[in-house]
Motif scaffolding. Sequence first.
Motif, PDB file in Angstrom:
ATOM      1  N   GLY A 112      -6.957   0.711  -5.574  1.00 16.65           N
ATOM      2  CA  GLY A 112      -7.155   2.120  -5.259  1.00 16.65           C
ATOM      3  C   GLY A 112      -7.330   2.426  -3.785  1.00 16.65           C
ATOM      4  N   LYS A 113      -7.300   1.384  -2.947  1.00 18.90           N
ATOM      5  CA  LYS A 113      -7.492   1.587  -1.509  1.00 18.90           C
ATOM      6  C   LYS A 113      -6.187   1.470  -0.717  1.00 18.90           C
ATOM      7  CE  LYS A 113     -11.969   2.182  -1.540  1.00 18.90           C
ATOM      8  NZ  LYS A 113     -12.575   3.461  -1.122  1.00 18.90           N
ATOM      9  N   ASP A 114      -5.070   1.533  -1.414  1.00 18.61           N
ATOM     10  CA  ASP A 114      -3.784   1.346  -0.739  1.00 18.61           C
ATOM     11  C   ASP A 114      -2.998   2.639  -0.538  1.00 18.61           C
ATOM     12  OD1 ASP A 114      -3.398   1.729  -3.427  1.00 18.61           O
ATOM     13  OD2 ASP A 114      -1.875   0.165  -3.668  1.00 18.61           O
ATOM     14  N   LYS A 115      -3.508   3.754  -1.048  1.00 18.26           N
ATOM     15  CA  LYS A 115      -2.742   5.005  -1.026  1.00 18.26           C
ATOM     16  C   LYS A 115      -2.397   5.439   0.396  1.00 18.26           C
ATOM     17  CE  LYS A 115      -2.838   9.825  -2.564  1.00 18.26           C
ATOM     18  NZ  LYS A 115      -3.609  10.881  -3.273  1.00 18.26           N
ATOM     19  N   ALA A 116      -3.399   5.471   1.288  1.00 14.18           N
ATOM     20  CA  ALA A 116      -3.149   5.925   2.661  1.00 14.18           C
ATOM     21  C   ALA A 116      -2.146   5.028   3.369  1.00 14.18           C
ATOM     22  CB  ALA A 116      -4.457   5.981   3.440  1.00 14.18           C
ATOM     23  N   ALA A 117      -2.240   3.721   3.137  1.00 14.11           N
ATOM     24  CA  ALA A 117      -1.308   2.789   3.777  1.00 14.11           C
ATOM     25  C   ALA A 117       0.122   3.011   3.304  1.00 14.11           C
ATOM     26  CB  ALA A 117      -1.740   1.349   3.507  1.00 14.11           C
ATOM     27  N   TRP A 118       0.303   3.261   1.985  1.00 11.55           N
ATOM     28  CA  TRP A 118       1.642   3.576   1.472  1.00 11.55           C
ATOM     29  C   TRP A 118       2.185   4.849   2.124  1.00 11.55           C
ATOM     30  CZ3 TRP A 118       4.409   0.073  -0.605  1.00 11.55           C
ATOM     31  CH2 TRP A 118       3.910  -0.852  -1.523  1.00 11.55           C
ATOM     32  N   GLN A 119       1.290   5.757   2.459  1.00 11.35           N
ATOM     33  CA  GLN A 119       1.689   7.037   3.064  1.00 11.35           C
ATOM     34  C   GLN A 119       1.798   6.949   4.583  1.00 11.35           C
ATOM     35  OE1 GLN A 119      -1.300   9.677   1.445  1.00 11.35           O
ATOM     36  NE2 GLN A 119      -0.185   9.940  -0.482  1.00 11.35           N
ATOM     37  N   LEU A 120       1.831   5.740   5.114  1.00 12.33           N
ATOM     38  CA  LEU A 120       2.090   5.439   6.529  1.00 12.33           C
ATOM     39  C   LEU A 120       0.922   5.743   7.458  1.00 12.33           C
ATOM     40  CD1 LEU A 120       5.797   6.675   6.904  1.00 12.33           C
ATOM     41  CD2 LEU A 120       4.930   4.528   5.955  1.00 12.33           C
TER      42      LEU A 120
ATOM     43  N   PHE B 134       4.062  -5.918  -1.094  1.00 14.40           N
ATOM     44  CA  PHE B 134       3.964  -5.781   0.355  1.00 14.40           C
ATOM     45  C   PHE B 134       3.873  -4.296   0.738  1.00 14.40           C
ATOM     46  CE2 PHE B 134       6.070  -4.807   4.373  1.00 14.40           C
ATOM     47  CZ  PHE B 134       5.406  -5.637   5.262  1.00 14.40           C
ATOM     48  N   ILE B 135       2.960  -3.989   1.650  1.00  8.03           N
ATOM     49  CA  ILE B 135       2.825  -2.618   2.142  1.00  8.03           C
ATOM     50  C   ILE B 135       3.276  -2.509   3.590  1.00  8.03           C
ATOM     51  CG2 ILE B 135       1.238  -0.694   2.564  1.00  8.03           C
ATOM     52  CD1 ILE B 135      -0.573  -1.858   0.376  1.00  8.03           C
ATOM     53  N   ALA B 136       2.716  -3.351   4.468  1.00  4.57           N
ATOM     54  CA  ALA B 136       3.016  -3.205   5.897  1.00  4.57           C
ATOM     55  C   ALA B 136       2.534  -4.434   6.659  1.00  4.57           C
ATOM     56  CB  ALA B 136       2.347  -1.950   6.449  1.00  4.57           C
ATOM     57  N   TYR B 137       2.997  -4.522   7.910  1.00  4.73           N
ATOM     58  CA  TYR B 137       2.455  -5.489   8.858  1.00  4.73           C
ATOM     59  C   TYR B 137       1.435  -4.771   9.746  1.00  4.73           C
ATOM     60  CZ  TYR B 137       6.525  -8.418   7.741  1.00  4.73           C
ATOM     61  OH  TYR B 137       7.479  -9.166   7.095  1.00  4.73           O
ATOM     62  N   GLY B 138       0.444  -5.510  10.198  1.00  4.46           N
ATOM     63  CA  GLY B 138      -0.547  -4.913  11.081  1.00  4.46           C
ATOM     64  C   GLY B 138      -1.262  -5.949  11.914  1.00  4.46           C
ATOM     65  N   ILE B 139      -2.155  -5.475  12.773  1.00  4.53           N
ATOM     66  CA  ILE B 139      -2.978  -6.335  13.618  1.00  4.53           C
ATOM     67  C   ILE B 139      -4.386  -6.378  13.042  1.00  4.53           C
ATOM     68  CG2 ILE B 139      -3.970  -6.657  15.910  1.00  4.53           C
ATOM     69  CD1 ILE B 139      -1.048  -7.148  15.942  1.00  4.53           C
ATOM     70  N   PHE B 140      -4.901  -7.587  12.836  1.00  4.68           N
ATOM     71  CA  PHE B 140      -6.223  -7.775  12.232  1.00  4.68           C
ATOM     72  C   PHE B 140      -7.306  -7.869  13.291  1.00  4.68           C
ATOM     73  CE2 PHE B 140      -9.573 -10.733  10.798  1.00  4.68           C
ATOM     74  CZ  PHE B 140     -10.041 -10.039   9.698  1.00  4.68           C
ATOM     75  N   ASN B 141      -8.474  -7.280  12.984  1.00  7.37           N
ATOM     76  CA  ASN B 141      -9.669  -7.461  13.808  1.00  7.37           C
ATOM     77  C   ASN B 141     -10.905  -7.358  12.925  1.00  7.37           C
ATOM     78  OD1 ASN B 141     -11.726  -7.574  15.656  1.00  7.37           O
ATOM     79  ND2 ASN B 141     -10.881  -6.037  17.037  1.00  7.37           N
TER      80      ASN B 141
ATOM     81  N   VAL C 260      -7.605  -3.356  10.237  1.00  6.18           N
ATOM     82  CA  VAL C 260      -6.170  -3.591  10.442  1.00  6.18           C
ATOM     83  C   VAL C 260      -5.537  -2.314  10.977  1.00  6.18           C
ATOM     84  CG1 VAL C 260      -3.990  -4.345   9.434  1.00  6.18           C
ATOM     85  CG2 VAL C 260      -6.155  -5.175   8.464  1.00  6.18           C
ATOM     86  N   ARG C 261      -4.799  -2.461  12.064  1.00  6.29           N
ATOM     87  CA  ARG C 261      -4.011  -1.350  12.608  1.00  6.29           C
ATOM     88  C   ARG C 261      -2.556  -1.616  12.248  1.00  6.29           C
ATOM     89  NH1 ARG C 261      -7.005   1.524  16.659  1.00  6.29           N
ATOM     90  NH2 ARG C 261      -9.022   0.526  17.020  1.00  6.29           N
ATOM     91  N   LEU C 262      -2.008  -0.788  11.382  1.00  6.84           N
ATOM     92  CA  LEU C 262      -0.673  -1.033  10.849  1.00  6.84           C
ATOM     93  C   LEU C 262       0.404  -0.694  11.870  1.00  6.84           C
ATOM     94  CD1 LEU C 262      -1.118   0.259   7.191  1.00  6.84           C
ATOM     95  CD2 LEU C 262      -1.391  -2.061   8.095  1.00  6.84           C
ATOM     96  N   LEU C 263       1.470  -1.506  11.841  1.00  2.67           N
ATOM     97  CA  LEU C 263       2.551  -1.398  12.824  1.00  2.67           C
ATOM     98  C   LEU C 263       3.899  -1.059  12.205  1.00  2.67           C
ATOM     99  CD1 LEU C 263       1.761  -4.690  14.792  1.00  2.67           C
ATOM    100  CD2 LEU C 263       1.126  -2.379  15.505  1.00  2.67           C
ATOM    101  N   GLU C 264       4.214  -1.717  11.084  1.00  2.00           N
ATOM    102  CA  GLU C 264       5.586  -1.692  10.580  1.00  2.00           C
ATOM    103  C   GLU C 264       5.582  -1.804   9.055  1.00  2.00           C
ATOM    104  OE1 GLU C 264       9.136  -1.217  10.046  1.00  2.00           O
ATOM    105  OE2 GLU C 264       8.867  -1.594  12.205  1.00  2.00           O
ATOM    106  N   TRP C 265       6.351  -0.917   8.391  1.00  2.00           N
ATOM    107  CA  TRP C 265       6.384  -0.867   6.928  1.00  2.00           C
ATOM    108  C   TRP C 265       7.656  -1.497   6.346  1.00  2.00           C
ATOM    109  CZ3 TRP C 265       3.440   2.000   9.948  1.00  2.00           C
ATOM    110  CH2 TRP C 265       2.155   2.367   9.510  1.00  2.00           C
TER     111      TRP C 265
END
Length: 394
Positions: free
Chosen positions: A9-17, A48-55, A62-67
């Motif tokens: 349930g925490k993936d909705k925003a990521a799917w929406q870019l 798979f949703i996206a690539y991002g930078i982890f911290n 995670v700051r997402l970069l590419e879907w």
Amino acid sequence: MKKIILNKGKDKAAWQLHPWIFSGAISSTVGNPINGDVVSVYNQADEFIAYGIFNGNSRVAVRLLEWDPQKEINEDWWRLRVRKSVNNRLSLFHEQNNTARLIFAEADFLPGLIADKYADYISIQVHSVGIERVKDIIVDELVQLLKPLGVYERSDLKSREYEGLSDDNANRYGQTPPEFIDIMENGIHYQVNIVEGQKSGFYCDQRENRAITAKYAKGKKVLDCFCYSGGFTLNALREGASSVTSVDSSALAIETLVNNVKNNGFDLSTHKAVQSDVNKYLRELGEQGEKFDLIVLDPPKYAPSRSSLEKASRAYKDLNRRGLMLLNSGGLLATYSCSGAMDIDTFKQVIAWAALDAGKEIQFIYQYCQPEDHPVRASFPESEYLKGLLVRVL
């Protein structure tokens, strides 16, 4: 590839870019990612949703970069993103303007990176550990594209603490900027101090708003509050204001402003520069019975987060109440907020409350926004931070 698995349930925003994954949304990690690593983000169904930078140090984990799963986050990817951002701004540079924002962080799909062009120099700010890792690539691409005399980094930001980064102010390419660089915006010359000035040296996000506001200044008595190096002041003087009083608490800002007035050949007898706390000075003007035809209020960020919005609203209300009380009948207030946590509807309500407390009847006659080199990404409404209102006192 190191992986991040999101909670159900925490993936909705990521799917929406949306480019941010908060730490609380993460269920587990695979491959022991360390801060700054490129990771792939998956949901509970192993999609798979996206690539991002982890911290792991940051609330934004995670700051997402590419879907696109077919893309690879490599040197070519970073260079292409920089090129796209710069190319989108090239039309802003012409004989009347040699200054603009080149890269606006998440809005340009480069989270944690700011780059501004000031004449022949570029100023960069690095907010995130991911950008810190590829900083040399970004600087090299900017140099290849724009051939600046120098690139200077001004990364002395509170946000770096949350990323586990220390301050980093240093020359990254070519010549170290001189104490003052002469830039041009809207045909007006400014002296910009990249090394010691506020933020990256100048506030180019008010470029259009300065010109629009100045159209109302001809023959008017103007008060420019939080004037910094004089953006609204200089535009008002050029448009024929009868007088302009400029107020800022910074001695360097006032010194730079006075030099800018002189360098543009404006009539010094029509300008007054005041180093003072703005709220204190507004109270003094009220006690003296001073009145103005046009007042500009462009304060610093009062609401850095949603949790501070209530306190900030009170500060905005009090500031604008004092400004409204100093206006003649028919006078105009150009008031701004650069707090992303405050939306335009809330800001209108705050100004309405300020007018009520001031005993003034007002109209909203124009709504300001940020310019095209500060784009608002559709999937990232947080990139819309600057708003303003032109208010008429009846």
